[in-house]
Scaffold this motif. Structure first.
Motif, PDB file in Angstrom:
ATOM      1  N   ILE A  60       0.836  -1.129   0.094  1.00 16.47           N
ATOM      2  CA  ILE A  60       0.048  -0.160  -0.126  1.00 16.47           C
ATOM      3  C   ILE A  60       0.772   1.321  -0.118  1.00 16.47           C
ATOM      4  N   ASP A  64      -2.836   4.474  -2.953  1.00 16.84           N
ATOM      5  CA  ASP A  64      -4.075   3.565  -3.112  1.00 16.84           C
ATOM      6  C   ASP A  64      -5.312   4.059  -2.197  1.00 16.84           C
ATOM      7  N   SER A  67      -7.409   3.297   1.252  1.00 16.51           N
ATOM      8  CA  SER A  67      -6.787   2.345   2.124  1.00 16.51           C
ATOM      9  C   SER A  67      -5.607   2.984   2.826  1.00 16.51           C
TER      10      SER A  67
END
Length: 661
Positions: A60, A64, A67
């Motif tokens: 991540i 992203d 998230s």
């Protein structure tokens, strides 16, 4: 060996436990620098947490979306808590989650925080980010953790740990010399947070949301991945403040609230006109779609609510009373049980189905006083509620028809950006898992088809556990003019209540069958939707919606008689028209009615009276258009026609409708 499968399907083998950071470094230094956390088999993990078995892993980064933002906002809450305890020793920290668009933390402190304190806290947060303190996950023994937090005077944290389920790991995150109880995950270090955050406001909050518990101090903030995102969000907040429906409601004389009727609206004449215009619009639209309007009692005996399951599953949200003859009654929180009473009042045949009934029913639900917010969160509101009783074979087609009706309605108000969410079974529910499986599968199929037909215009998502206790639902989320999302309409498939109410129809085989019930709302709460529209349009309603569509304003008293004639002509043509004959300068009148968001001001003076013309000034426009009275009438009547009626009328059909000799 540990096999790691990456999102592109490729695999990497490692001789032993490996962390997300190790994997990122293995792929490349750029990714190692950008990585914030990792998703291991779909679950978010700290970047340094060892992965000991084969797993699917996604790294991540700040790119992203949600998230990454959830990580950033959660860390911002921790950094804020560290800053508060550094600046104000003795303050206890309680709970600090990431929330939509930001974060908050609740603090126990004797002395109240001030706006100036927020500036100090924010400045210290930036210092903590600059320190780039490593954030380390630790697993503690439960009893030792309770004892440690008690020794530190952190009694709220000790209480949280004591209430955690037995066997659940007790994880603590340490950043520098400061630590906090938390499930995680977190960023690798405070430096990864960046500086795109701002503390926004102070509020009070009861410990664990219970008014019997101590009052805590809540500090809210917002945090983003980039400075541009933060700047855009703060600009949106400024715009939202200008559009606040409570302020505009006062300025436009639409409604107000009173302490002796919390959560209930006092509609003023102009606001009630707007409200009734919306109801008339929905009434026509759903009538054309085959819905029959009904009305059911506001108060009904508890026996009805026991059958529906509301008494057992929703009673804490209901207003109830006991009469002198010891009968329990409840103000209806929903209209569906009353519609079952209408359905069951006659023997039904499959030939009558689908049977569609709708009601503009006033419902009452208890909301905590602290949650009330103008028209957006009330205790008494009107639903554009409807129910479709159909056979299982008709279910899919009827859901698709409802979807088309709802989407068409939103388009008429200019809402183009939509998300439809499938809200699945909640923990507290009625009915068997088989029935829930069937209902969720039916809605998922409808949603898939709707999204496929939209060519990417409509987005879809899942809202786990957010269905109502009797069935799953589709939630229609609108994005307004300044980018905020509002959940409004719903379509709910219900295999449970028809059986609980022993509803039936006689099928083609002559046997008794249980119908499927579809619950439908398009606006949801009309009060709330009115508030959304006020803010969406910033009070500048399209002509067909405006409570006052045109004000006839005089330049001189010599035009008073003609102004009254113009007003009468406008009203006779169906326009909502007022007249302003005050002995004031015309610029003052125009400014005052513009502030009240009147779409059209028809200015008349001596010349207009002699020539039988009007000078039309549009809200926000710098010029005026002089038209013959008859032409002005035709123009405004055409413009004021609601979208559903306008689409049925050919342009030439309106010619001459409002002609005045």
């Amino acid at each position: 060996m540990v096999a790691i499968t990456l999102p592109d399907g490729s695999q990497r083998q490692y001789e032993g436990p490996v962390s997300g950071l190790d994997i990122a470094k293995d792929i490349g230094p750029g990714l190692a620098k950008a990585a914030l956390a990792c998703a291991v088999n779909g679950e978010m993990w700290d970047l340094t947490r060892p992965i000991e078995t084969d797993a699917s892993v996604a790294l991540i980064t700040a790119k992203d979306g949600e998230s990454a933002l959830e990580l950033i906002r959660h860390d911002a809450a921790h950094v804020m808590a560290e800053a508060v305890q550094e600046l104000y020793p003795g303050t206890q920290v309680t709970i600090g989650p990431a929330i939509e668009n930001g974060f908050y933390y609740d603090f126990a402190r004797d002395e109240p925080f001030t706006p100036e304190d927020l500036e100090r806290i924010e400045a210290r947060m930036r210092e903590i980010v600059a320190r780039d303190e490593a954030i380390v996950r630790e697993v503690w023994d439960r009893n030792e953790a309770i004892a440690w937090f008690k020794d530190q005077g952190e009694h709220y944290k000790a209480e949280i740990i004591a209430d955690l389920p037995a066997g659940e790991p007790i994880t603590v995150y340490r950043q520098g010399d400061w630590l906090d109880l938390c499930r995680g995950p977190h960023l690798p270090s405070t430096g990864k947070l960046g500086t795109a955050f701002k503390l926004t406001k102070l509020a009070g909050a009861y410990w664990r949301g219970d008014s019997r518990n101590p009052m805590l101090q809540r500090i809210y903030g917002t945090a983003w991945a980039t400075d541009k995102q933060l700047k855009d969000y703060l600009h949106m907040l400024e715009e939202a403040e200008k559009r606040d429906h409570r302020r505009l409601g006062r300025e436009m004389d639409l409604f107000h609230f009173e302490d002796y009727a919390p959560g209930s609206v006092f509609w003023h004449p102009k606001g009630w006109t707007l409200f009734q215009t919306l109801i008339s619009f929905v009434r026509r639209r759903q009538g054309a779609a085959g819905f029959l309007e009904v009305n059911t009692p506001d108060m009904m005996d508890r026996s009805l609510w026991e059958v529906s399951g509301h008494w057992q599953n929703y009673r804490e949200n209901m207003f109830t009373t006991k009469t002198e003859d010891e009968r329990d009654f409840a103000l209806k929180p929903m209209n569906c049980p009353g519609h079952f009473a209408i359905y069951k009042n006659a023997l039904r045949s499959y030939r009558e189905l689908p049977l569609k009934v709708g009601e503009f029913g006033k419902v009452h639900r208890y909301e905590p006083s602290g949650a009330l917010h103008g028209l957006m969160r009330v205790r008494s509101f009107t639903q554009d509620d409807a129910h479709v009783f159909c056979t299982p074979d008709q279910l899919r087609e009827e859901c698709l028809k409802l979807n088309s009706l709802i989407l068409g309605l939103y388009e008429d108000f200019g809402f183009q950006d939509l998300t439809i969410k499938l809200a699945t079974r909640p923990e507290k529910r009625v009915g068997s898992d088989d029935l829930w499986d069937a209902a969720e599968a039916a809605l998922q199929g409808v949603l898939d088809e709707v999204v496929a037909r939209s060519d990417g215009r409509i987005k879809a998502s899942v809202n786990p556990g957010e269905g109502v206790f009797y069935g799953p639902k589709l939630e229609y989320v609108l994005r307004d003019a300044i980018g905020r999302d509002w959940q409004c309409g719903t379509v709910q498939v219900d295999f449970n209540l028809p059986g609980r109410f022993d509803a039936s129809y006689i099928g083609a085989d002559g046997e008794r069958h249980v119908p499927v019930m579809i619950h439908r709302a398009m606006f949801g709460s009309l009060e709330r939707f009115t508030g959304i529209l006020v803010e969406h349009y910033a009070g500048r309603f399209p002509l067909w919606l405006a409570p006052v569509q045109v004000v006839v304003a005089t330049i001189t008293g010599e035009a008073d008689g003609y102004a009254r004639e113009v007003q009468a002509a406008f009203q006779a043509a169906g326009l909502r028209a007022e007249v302003d004959l005050r002995n004031e300068k015309i610029n003052y009148k125009v400014r005052e009615h513009s502030n009240a968001k009147v779409p059209v001001i028809a200015v008349v003076g001596k010349r207009e009276a002699e020539e039988r013309t009007v000078a039309l000034r549009r809200l926000g426009g710098a010029s005026q258009e002089v038209l013959a009275l008859a032409d002005a009438l035709d123009t405004l009547v055409t413009e004021s026609m609601p979208p559903d009626l306008r689409s049925r009328v050919a342009p030439e059909a309106t010619d001459g409708v409002s002609r005045v000799a």
